[in-house]
Scaffold this motif. Structure first.
Motif, mmCIF file in Angstrom:
data_model
loop_
_atom_site.group_PDB
_atom_site.id
_atom_site.type_symbol
_atom_site.label_atom_id
_atom_site.label_comp_id
_atom_site.label_asym_id
_atom_site.label_seq_id
_atom_site.Cartn_x
_atom_site.Cartn_y
_atom_site.Cartn_z
ATOM 1 N N GLU A 1 0.841 -1.207 0.000
ATOM 2 C CA GLU A 1 0.000 0.000 0.000
ATOM 3 C C GLU A 1 0.873 1.252 0.000
ATOM 4 N N ASP A 2 1.922 1.255 0.823
ATOM 5 C CA ASP A 2 2.781 2.431 0.913
ATOM 6 C C ASP A 2 3.586 2.653 -0.363
ATOM 7 N N VAL A 3 4.025 1.590 -1.000
ATOM 8 C CA VAL A 3 4.722 1.735 -2.287
ATOM 9 C C VAL A 3 3.762 2.334 -3.309
ATOM 10 N N PHE A 4 2.530 1.819 -3.356
ATOM 11 C CA PHE A 4 1.528 2.341 -4.288
ATOM 12 C C PHE A 4 1.232 3.816 -4.001
ATOM 13 N N LEU A 5 0.970 4.149 -2.729
ATOM 14 C CA LEU A 5 0.641 5.536 -2.382
ATOM 15 C C LEU A 5 1.795 6.496 -2.659
ATOM 16 N N SER A 6 3.000 6.080 -2.301
ATOM 17 C CA SER A 6 4.141 6.970 -2.538
ATOM 18 C C SER A 6 4.397 7.146 -4.031
ATOM 19 N N ASP A 7 4.140 6.108 -4.818
ATOM 20 C CA ASP A 7 4.290 6.226 -6.267
ATOM 21 C C ASP A 7 3.278 7.221 -6.833
ATOM 22 N N ARG A 8 2.055 7.174 -6.325
ATOM 23 C CA ARG A 8 1.029 8.129 -6.780
ATOM 24 C C ARG A 8 1.405 9.557 -6.391
ATOM 25 N N LEU A 9 1.971 9.729 -5.208
ATOM 26 C CA LEU A 9 2.387 11.057 -4.767
ATOM 27 C C LEU A 9 3.502 11.624 -5.643
ATOM 28 N N ARG A 10 4.325 10.755 -6.209
ATOM 29 C CA ARG A 10 5.463 11.198 -7.030
ATOM 30 C C ARG A 10 5.052 12.008 -8.250
ATOM 31 N N SER A 11 3.813 11.859 -8.687
ATOM 32 C CA SER A 11 3.393 12.650 -9.845
ATOM 33 C C SER A 11 3.316 14.141 -9.509
ATOM 34 N N ASP A 12 3.188 14.473 -8.229
ATOM 35 C CA ASP A 12 3.071 15.873 -7.832
ATOM 36 C C ASP A 12 4.136 16.350 -6.853
ATOM 37 N N PHE A 13 4.835 15.414 -6.225
ATOM 38 C CA PHE A 13 5.805 15.764 -5.190
ATOM 39 C C PHE A 13 7.083 14.960 -5.377
ATOM 40 N N ASP A 14 8.171 15.447 -4.778
ATOM 41 C CA ASP A 14 9.389 14.652 -4.669
ATOM 42 C C ASP A 14 9.240 13.840 -3.390
ATOM 43 N N VAL A 15 9.309 12.501 -3.487
ATOM 44 C CA VAL A 15 9.004 11.618 -2.373
ATOM 45 C C VAL A 15 10.191 10.722 -2.049
ATOM 46 N N ALA A 16 10.462 10.584 -0.764
ATOM 47 C CA ALA A 16 11.465 9.621 -0.294
ATOM 48 C C ALA A 16 10.822 8.779 0.801
ATOM 49 N N LEU A 17 10.992 7.464 0.701
ATOM 50 C CA LEU A 17 10.521 6.565 1.749
ATOM 51 C C LEU A 17 11.572 6.509 2.848
ATOM 52 N N CYS A 18 11.104 6.405 4.074
ATOM 53 C CA CYS A 18 12.011 6.439 5.213
ATOM 54 C C CYS A 18 11.510 5.483 6.283
ATOM 55 N N HIS A 19 12.404 4.708 6.868
ATOM 56 C CA HIS A 19 12.072 3.810 7.968
ATOM 57 C C HIS A 19 11.825 4.645 9.234
ATOM 58 N N PRO A 20 10.914 4.211 10.108
ATOM 59 C CA PRO A 20 10.622 4.977 11.332
ATOM 60 C C PRO A 20 11.850 5.288 12.185
ATOM 61 N N GLN A 21 12.869 4.425 12.156
ATOM 62 C CA GLN A 21 14.073 4.682 12.941
ATOM 63 C C GLN A 21 14.896 5.838 12.382
ATOM 64 N N ASP A 22 14.637 6.222 11.132
ATOM 65 C CA ASP A 22 15.417 7.283 10.492
ATOM 66 C C ASP A 22 14.656 8.597 10.343
ATOM 67 N N ALA A 23 13.408 8.627 10.765
ATOM 68 C CA ALA A 23 12.573 9.816 10.548
ATOM 69 C C ALA A 23 13.129 11.055 11.235
ATOM 70 N N LEU A 24 13.594 10.915 12.452
ATOM 71 C CA LEU A 24 14.075 12.060 13.212
ATOM 72 C C LEU A 24 15.254 12.741 12.524
ATOM 73 N N VAL A 25 16.211 11.965 12.064
ATOM 74 C CA VAL A 25 17.395 12.563 11.442
ATOM 75 C C VAL A 25 17.124 13.024 10.017
ATOM 76 N N SER A 26 16.055 12.561 9.416
ATOM 77 C CA SER A 26 15.759 12.908 8.023
ATOM 78 C C SER A 26 14.762 14.054 7.871
ATOM 79 N N MET A 27 13.925 14.287 8.859
ATOM 80 C CA MET A 27 12.772 15.182 8.686
ATOM 81 C C MET A 27 13.128 16.613 8.288
ATOM 82 N N ASN A 28 14.251 17.129 8.731
ATOM 83 C CA ASN A 28 14.588 18.527 8.442
ATOM 84 C C ASN A 28 14.967 18.773 6.987
ATOM 85 N N SER A 29 15.182 17.722 6.223
ATOM 86 C CA SER A 29 15.535 17.872 4.812
ATOM 87 C C SER A 29 14.306 17.890 3.903
#
Length: 163
Positions: free
Chosen positions: A34-62
């Motif tokens: 589901e998340d692969v499908f949803l993120s792929d659909r979002l890519r038509s309008d946004f730049d999207v990167a998938l991130c594991h929950p353990q990496d969200a804190l260090v990645s969010m500011n970018s």
């Protein structure tokens, strides 16, 4: 300039960090798919990167916005998610689902409270001793109180009550 699917990525496109655990197992659901499908659909309008929950804190500011679709994929990383949630609230990070603690994003307590108060919600109890408070049914679904999905079907009510 970065490229995605052969097209240049505009510096004006919104950057979305999509937080998920693609390996999260939920009975009857395939969150990773589901998340692969949803993120792929979002890519038509946004730049999207998938991130594991353990990496969200260090990645969010970018990123311009962070998407945490629901609680299931972060349930096994509660400490990481709590720290992410706290820092994102402090920093004013745009996060969806919002971090104000609505519904399943903070667990099932709202169902317990509303059912006890007599509201027309999914009949809910949190202990086996309270099964007699539920309407009779052939089967029930047990969910973790910290999130959604991943339900299991326990044995029929009569056999549960006779234990």
């Amino acid at each position: 300039m970065a490229y995605h699917d052969g097209e240049s990525v505009s510096p004006h496109r919104i950057r979305v960090l999509y937080v998920t655990d693609l390996t999260y197992q939920a009975r009857g659901r395939r969150y990773g798919d589901e998340d692969v499908f949803l993120s792929d659909r979002l890519r038509s309008d946004f730049d999207v990167a998938l991130c594991h929950p353990q990496d969200a804190l260090v990645s969010m500011n970018s990123f311009d916005v962070v998407v945490v679709r629901n609680s299931g994929p972060v349930i096994h990383y509660q400490g990481h998610h709590d720290e992410f949630r706290s820092r994102a609230l402090q920093a004013g990070t745009r996060v969806f689902n919002e971090l104000t603690g609505k519904a399943d994003m903070i667990g099932k307590q709202y169902l317990l409270d509303l059912y006890r108060a007599g509201y027309p919600v999914i009949p809910t109890v949190e202990r086996l001793q309270d099964l007699d408070q539920l309407p009779l049914a052939d089967q029930y679904v047990a969910l973790h109180t910290s999130g959604g999905g991943g339900g299991v079907s326990p044995p029929p009510m009569r056999s549960m009550r006779s234990r």
